[in-house]
Write a protein that holds these residues in place. Structure first.
Motif, PDB file in Angstrom:
ATOM      1  N   ALA A  44       0.830  -1.213   0.000  1.00  0.00           N
ATOM      2  CA  ALA A  44       0.000   0.000   0.000  1.00  0.00           C
ATOM      3  C   ALA A  44       0.861   1.258   0.000  1.00  0.00           C
ATOM      4  CB  ALA A  44      -0.943  -0.008   1.192  1.00  0.00           C
ATOM      5  N   THR A  45       1.946   1.225   0.749  1.00  0.00           N
ATOM      6  CA  THR A  45       2.867   2.361   0.776  1.00  0.00           C
ATOM      7  C   THR A  45       3.535   2.534  -0.583  1.00  0.00           C
ATOM      8  OG1 THR A  45       3.277   2.001   3.117  1.00  0.00           O
ATOM      9  CG2 THR A  45       4.916   3.308   1.928  1.00  0.00           C
ATOM     10  N   HIS A  46       3.904   1.429  -1.187  1.00  0.00           N
ATOM     11  CA  HIS A  46       4.542   1.479  -2.504  1.00  0.00           C
ATOM     12  C   HIS A  46       3.606   2.115  -3.534  1.00  0.00           C
ATOM     13  CE1 HIS A  46       7.067  -0.760  -5.717  1.00  0.00           C
ATOM     14  NE2 HIS A  46       7.669   0.352  -5.354  1.00  0.00           N
ATOM     15  N   VAL A  47       2.328   1.783  -3.460  1.00  0.00           N
ATOM     16  CA  VAL A  47       1.337   2.381  -4.370  1.00  0.00           C
ATOM     17  C   VAL A  47       1.274   3.891  -4.162  1.00  0.00           C
ATOM     18  CG1 VAL A  47      -1.133   2.505  -4.907  1.00  0.00           C
ATOM     19  CG2 VAL A  47      -0.020   0.274  -4.673  1.00  0.00           C
ATOM     20  N   ARG A  48       1.291   4.328  -2.896  1.00  0.00           N
ATOM     21  CA  ARG A  48       1.251   5.767  -2.626  1.00  0.00           C
ATOM     22  C   ARG A  48       2.513   6.465  -3.150  1.00  0.00           C
ATOM     23  NH1 ARG A  48      -1.128   3.809   2.035  1.00  0.00           N
ATOM     24  NH2 ARG A  48       0.766   4.004   3.286  1.00  0.00           N
ATOM     25  N   ILE A  49       3.660   5.837  -2.959  1.00  0.00           N
ATOM     26  CA  ILE A  49       4.901   6.412  -3.481  1.00  0.00           C
ATOM     27  C   ILE A  49       4.832   6.514  -5.004  1.00  0.00           C
ATOM     28  CG2 ILE A  49       7.375   5.975  -3.817  1.00  0.00           C
ATOM     29  CD1 ILE A  49       7.338   4.721  -0.970  1.00  0.00           C
ATOM     30  N   ALA A  50       4.403   5.454  -5.645  1.00  0.00           N
ATOM     31  CA  ALA A  50       4.312   5.464  -7.106  1.00  0.00           C
ATOM     32  C   ALA A  50       3.347   6.539  -7.592  1.00  0.00           C
ATOM     33  CB  ALA A  50       3.888   4.094  -7.616  1.00  0.00           C
ATOM     34  N   GLY A  51       2.304   6.792  -6.819  1.00  0.00           N
ATOM     35  CA  GLY A  51       1.347   7.838  -7.201  1.00  0.00           C
ATOM     36  C   GLY A  51       2.000   9.204  -7.335  1.00  0.00           C
ATOM     37  N   THR A  52       3.094   9.412  -6.602  1.00  0.00           N
ATOM     38  CA  THR A  52       3.783  10.694  -6.727  1.00  0.00           C
ATOM     39  C   THR A  52       4.447  10.844  -8.092  1.00  0.00           C
ATOM     40  OG1 THR A  52       5.881   9.934  -5.758  1.00  0.00           O
ATOM     41  CG2 THR A  52       4.219  10.803  -4.235  1.00  0.00           C
ATOM     42  N   TYR A  53       4.696   9.737  -8.771  1.00  0.00           N
ATOM     43  CA  TYR A  53       5.288   9.818 -10.104  1.00  0.00           C
ATOM     44  C   TYR A  53       4.320  10.471 -11.087  1.00  0.00           C
ATOM     45  CZ  TYR A  53       8.458   6.256  -8.173  1.00  0.00           C
ATOM     46  OH  TYR A  53       9.328   5.548  -7.402  1.00  0.00           O
ATOM     47  N   LEU A  54       3.046  10.463 -10.756  1.00  0.00           N
ATOM     48  CA  LEU A  54       2.043  11.145 -11.581  1.00  0.00           C
ATOM     49  C   LEU A  54       1.678  12.503 -10.989  1.00  0.00           C
ATOM     50  CD1 LEU A  54      -0.406   8.190 -12.325  1.00  0.00           C
ATOM     51  CD2 LEU A  54       1.488   9.019 -13.726  1.00  0.00           C
ATOM     52  N   ALA A  55       1.578  12.574  -9.668  1.00  0.00           N
ATOM     53  CA  ALA A  55       1.083  13.783  -9.012  1.00  0.00           C
ATOM     54  C   ALA A  55       2.133  14.887  -8.913  1.00  0.00           C
ATOM     55  CB  ALA A  55       0.571  13.436  -7.615  1.00  0.00           C
ATOM     56  N   ASP A  56       3.376  14.518  -8.727  1.00  0.00           N
ATOM     57  CA  ASP A  56       4.436  15.510  -8.566  1.00  0.00           C
ATOM     58  C   ASP A  56       4.999  15.877  -9.938  1.00  0.00           C
ATOM     59  OD1 ASP A  56       7.555  16.054  -8.267  1.00  0.00           O
ATOM     60  OD2 ASP A  56       6.572  16.659  -6.385  1.00  0.00           O
ATOM     61  N   GLU A  57       4.901  17.140 -10.254  1.00  0.00           N
ATOM     62  CA  GLU A  57       5.329  17.622 -11.572  1.00  0.00           C
ATOM     63  C   GLU A  57       6.794  17.304 -11.872  1.00  0.00           C
ATOM     64  OE1 GLU A  57       6.078  22.080 -13.070  1.00  0.00           O
ATOM     65  OE2 GLU A  57       3.981  21.663 -12.542  1.00  0.00           O
ATOM     66  N   ASN A  58       7.657  17.456 -10.882  1.00  0.00           N
ATOM     67  CA  ASN A  58       9.081  17.215 -11.103  1.00  0.00           C
ATOM     68  C   ASN A  58       9.387  15.733 -11.291  1.00  0.00           C
ATOM     69  OD1 ASN A  58       9.914  19.947 -10.958  1.00  0.00           O
ATOM     70  ND2 ASN A  58       9.796  19.852  -8.726  1.00  0.00           N
ATOM     71  N   LEU A  59       8.784  14.889 -10.459  1.00  0.00           N
ATOM     72  CA  LEU A  59       8.997  13.448 -10.622  1.00  0.00           C
ATOM     73  C   LEU A  59       8.446  12.962 -11.961  1.00  0.00           C
ATOM     74  CD1 LEU A  59       8.255  12.053  -7.060  1.00  0.00           C
ATOM     75  CD2 LEU A  59      10.433  12.020  -8.279  1.00  0.00           C
ATOM     76  N   HIS A  60       7.272  13.460 -12.311  1.00  0.00           N
ATOM     77  CA  HIS A  60       6.681  13.067 -13.595  1.00  0.00           C
ATOM     78  C   HIS A  60       7.607  13.468 -14.739  1.00  0.00           C
ATOM     79  CE1 HIS A  60       4.032  13.019 -17.097  1.00  0.00           C
ATOM     80  NE2 HIS A  60       3.346  12.094 -16.432  1.00  0.00           N
ATOM     81  N   ALA A  61       8.101  14.683 -14.704  1.00  0.00           N
ATOM     82  CA  ALA A  61       8.995  15.164 -15.762  1.00  0.00           C
ATOM     83  C   ALA A  61      10.278  14.344 -15.815  1.00  0.00           C
ATOM     84  CB  ALA A  61       9.312  16.641 -15.548  1.00  0.00           C
ATOM     85  N   PHE A  62      10.814  13.981 -14.642  1.00  0.00           N
ATOM     86  CA  PHE A  62      12.036  13.184 -14.606  1.00  0.00           C
ATOM     87  C   PHE A  62      11.828  11.839 -15.302  1.00  0.00           C
ATOM     88  CE2 PHE A  62      14.367   9.754 -12.478  1.00  0.00           C
ATOM     89  CZ  PHE A  62      15.654  10.083 -12.859  1.00  0.00           C
ATOM     90  N   TYR A  63      10.805  11.102 -14.893  1.00  0.00           N
ATOM     91  CA  TYR A  63      10.578   9.787 -15.488  1.00  0.00           C
ATOM     92  C   TYR A  63      10.156   9.892 -16.955  1.00  0.00           C
ATOM     93  CZ  TYR A  63      11.293   7.520 -11.044  1.00  0.00           C
ATOM     94  OH  TYR A  63      11.868   7.046  -9.893  1.00  0.00           O
ATOM     95  N   ALA A  64       9.373  10.896 -17.292  1.00  0.00           N
ATOM     96  CA  ALA A  64       8.965  11.079 -18.682  1.00  0.00           C
ATOM     97  C   ALA A  64      10.161  11.439 -19.565  1.00  0.00           C
ATOM     98  CB  ALA A  64       7.884  12.152 -18.789  1.00  0.00           C
ATOM     99  N   SER A  65      11.175  12.085 -18.979  1.00  0.00           N
ATOM    100  CA  SER A  65      12.364  12.435 -19.767  1.00  0.00           C
ATOM    101  C   SER A  65      13.176  11.189 -20.125  1.00  0.00           C
ATOM    102  CB  SER A  65      13.244  13.437 -19.016  1.00  0.00           C
ATOM    103  OG  SER A  65      13.923  12.815 -17.936  1.00  0.00           O
ATOM    104  N   ILE A  66      13.036  10.141 -19.340  1.00  0.00           N
ATOM    105  CA  ILE A  66      13.721   8.887 -19.636  1.00  0.00           C
ATOM    106  C   ILE A  66      13.029   8.203 -20.805  1.00  0.00           C
ATOM    107  CG2 ILE A  66      14.256   6.584 -18.736  1.00  0.00           C
ATOM    108  CD1 ILE A  66      14.444   7.964 -15.943  1.00  0.00           C
ATOM    109  N   ARG A  67      11.701   8.185 -20.734  1.00  0.00           N
ATOM    110  CA  ARG A  67      10.910   7.594 -21.825  1.00  0.00           C
ATOM    111  C   ARG A  67       9.475   8.070 -21.680  1.00  0.00           C
ATOM    112  NH1 ARG A  67      12.823   3.541 -24.948  1.00  0.00           N
ATOM    113  NH2 ARG A  67      11.371   2.978 -26.546  1.00  0.00           N
ATOM    114  N   GLU A  68       8.915   8.545 -22.772  1.00  0.00           N
ATOM    115  CA  GLU A  68       7.539   9.013 -22.753  1.00  0.00           C
ATOM    116  C   GLU A  68       6.613   7.887 -22.285  1.00  0.00           C
ATOM    117  OE1 GLU A  68       4.197  10.750 -25.825  1.00  0.00           O
ATOM    118  OE2 GLU A  68       6.321  10.994 -26.320  1.00  0.00           O
TER     119      GLU A  68
END
Length: 67
Positions: free
Chosen positions: A21-45
């Protein structure tokens, strides 16, 4: 999903007891946090969305009784 599980175990080994459950919440930040989203999206769309889907699927797998 296996890579998501390996990531969860890595977090547990190095930082804290990371339950599914904690892992799911952490992963959710990859979508919710603009900087994290941009970081991962920069690796691959589409990578942030793929990672979150994998973590969620892995958590569902962990909840499913073996049988």
């Amino acid at each position: 999903m296996d890579l998501a599980e390996a990531h969860r175990h890595h977090l547990t080994a190095w930082f804290f007891d990371c339950r599914s459950a904690t892992h799911v919440r952490i992963a959710g930040t990859y979508l919710a946090d603009e900087n994290l989203h941009a970081f991962y999206a920069s690796i691959r769309e589409g990578l942030p969305e793929h990672l979150v889907a994998a973590v969620r699927a892995n958590a569902r797998r962990a909840e499913t009784p073996a049988g």
